[in-house]
Motif scaffolding. Sequence first.
Motif, PDB file in Angstrom:
ATOM      1  N   ILE A   1      57.781  54.798  47.738  1.00  0.00           N
ATOM      2  CA  ILE A   1      57.383  54.803  49.150  1.00  0.00           C
ATOM      3  C   ILE A   1      56.383  55.932  49.401  1.00  0.00           C
ATOM      4  N   LEU A   2      56.695  57.115  48.913  1.00  0.00           N
ATOM      5  CA  LEU A   2      55.813  58.268  49.108  1.00  0.00           C
ATOM      6  C   LEU A   2      54.488  58.102  48.366  1.00  0.00           C
ATOM      7  N   ALA A   3      54.515  57.407  47.236  1.00  0.00           N
ATOM      8  CA  ALA A   3      53.301  57.223  46.434  1.00  0.00           C
ATOM      9  C   ALA A   3      52.278  56.338  47.134  1.00  0.00           C
ATOM     10  N   GLY A   4      52.688  55.616  48.147  1.00  0.00           N
ATOM     11  CA  GLY A   4      51.746  54.805  48.905  1.00  0.00           C
ATOM     12  C   GLY A   4      50.646  55.631  49.548  1.00  0.00           C
ATOM     13  N   SER A   5      50.907  56.905  49.780  1.00  0.00           N
ATOM     14  CA  SER A   5      49.892  57.780  50.370  1.00  0.00           C
ATOM     15  C   SER A   5      49.654  59.031  49.521  1.00  0.00           C
ATOM     16  N   ASP A   6      50.039  58.974  48.236  1.00  0.00           N
ATOM     17  CA  ASP A   6      49.891  60.128  47.349  1.00  0.00           C
ATOM     18  C   ASP A   6      49.493  59.624  45.963  1.00  0.00           C
ATOM     19  N   GLU A   7      48.188  59.661  45.672  1.00  0.00           N
ATOM     20  CA  GLU A   7      47.677  59.128  44.402  1.00  0.00           C
ATOM     21  C   GLU A   7      48.242  59.854  43.184  1.00  0.00           C
ATOM     22  N   ALA A   8      48.423  61.156  43.279  1.00  0.00           N
ATOM     23  CA  ALA A   8      48.957  61.910  42.140  1.00  0.00           C
ATOM     24  C   ALA A   8      50.380  61.444  41.823  1.00  0.00           C
ATOM     25  N   LEU A   9      51.175  61.231  42.848  1.00  0.00           N
ATOM     26  CA  LEU A   9      52.533  60.735  42.640  1.00  0.00           C
ATOM     27  C   LEU A   9      52.498  59.312  42.092  1.00  0.00           C
ATOM     28  N   ALA A  10      51.588  58.491  42.583  1.00  0.00           N
ATOM     29  CA  ALA A  10      51.450  57.128  42.077  1.00  0.00           C
ATOM     30  C   ALA A  10      51.141  57.139  40.580  1.00  0.00           C
ATOM     31  N   GLU A  11      50.302  58.053  40.144  1.00  0.00           N
ATOM     32  CA  GLU A  11      49.974  58.139  38.720  1.00  0.00           C
ATOM     33  C   GLU A  11      51.185  58.606  37.913  1.00  0.00           C
ATOM     34  N   LYS A  12      51.965  59.538  38.452  1.00  0.00           N
ATOM     35  CA  LYS A  12      53.177  59.970  37.751  1.00  0.00           C
ATOM     36  C   LYS A  12      54.148  58.797  37.585  1.00  0.00           C
ATOM     37  N   LEU A  13      54.259  57.979  38.611  1.00  0.00           N
ATOM     38  CA  LEU A  13      55.131  56.807  38.517  1.00  0.00           C
ATOM     39  C   LEU A  13      54.608  55.820  37.480  1.00  0.00           C
ATOM     40  N   ALA A  14      53.291  55.603  37.458  1.00  0.00           N
ATOM     41  CA  ALA A  14      52.697  54.693  36.476  1.00  0.00           C
ATOM     42  C   ALA A  14      52.938  55.201  35.053  1.00  0.00           C
ATOM     43  N   GLU A  15      52.804  56.496  34.855  1.00  0.00           N
ATOM     44  CA  GLU A  15      53.055  57.086  33.538  1.00  0.00           C
ATOM     45  C   GLU A  15      54.526  56.924  33.149  1.00  0.00           C
TER      46      GLU A  15
END
Length: 158
Positions: free
Chosen positions: A121-135
């Motif tokens: 949910i938070l990664a929807g507005s946080d690209e760095a967090l989105a990348e951590k999730l993808a990794e």
Amino acid sequence: MGSDSDFPVMAKAVSVLKQFGIPYEVHVYSAHRTPAEAADYAEHAKENGFGVIIAGAGMAAALAGVLAAHTTLPVIGVPLSSAVLDGTDALLATVMMPSGIPVATVAINGSKNAAYLAAEILAGSDEALAEKLAEDRRKQTEGVLKKDAMIQEKVREL
């Protein structure tokens, strides 16, 4: 969480939040014994910088619903197992919210997934967090494929 006895399960959520560098707080608020404090926490969560609330409770499991009633932030409920009905009571109480006051609900004792959902949910507005999730997903995939390769080797040896 509704009780300090919930901490061993909810600590798994803390570990995931730490892994992704997501700031968090941990509190014990009871929907029935400290309703005013629970409501106050939820009412001020957004202005205090929170983007999601994770609430774990067992038995009547009203905590997530009480928090959701007092905020427009997403609330993720974690139904917790108990000796009475093994968590089924908490699951039903958490998932059966009235229209307009949703609570996202994960599996019984599923606090890790609650933290992953909060991160998404938070990664929807946080690209760095989105990348951590993808990794993290890539690492999970690699882990499963390694296990598959080991099983394939064992099958060949039969």
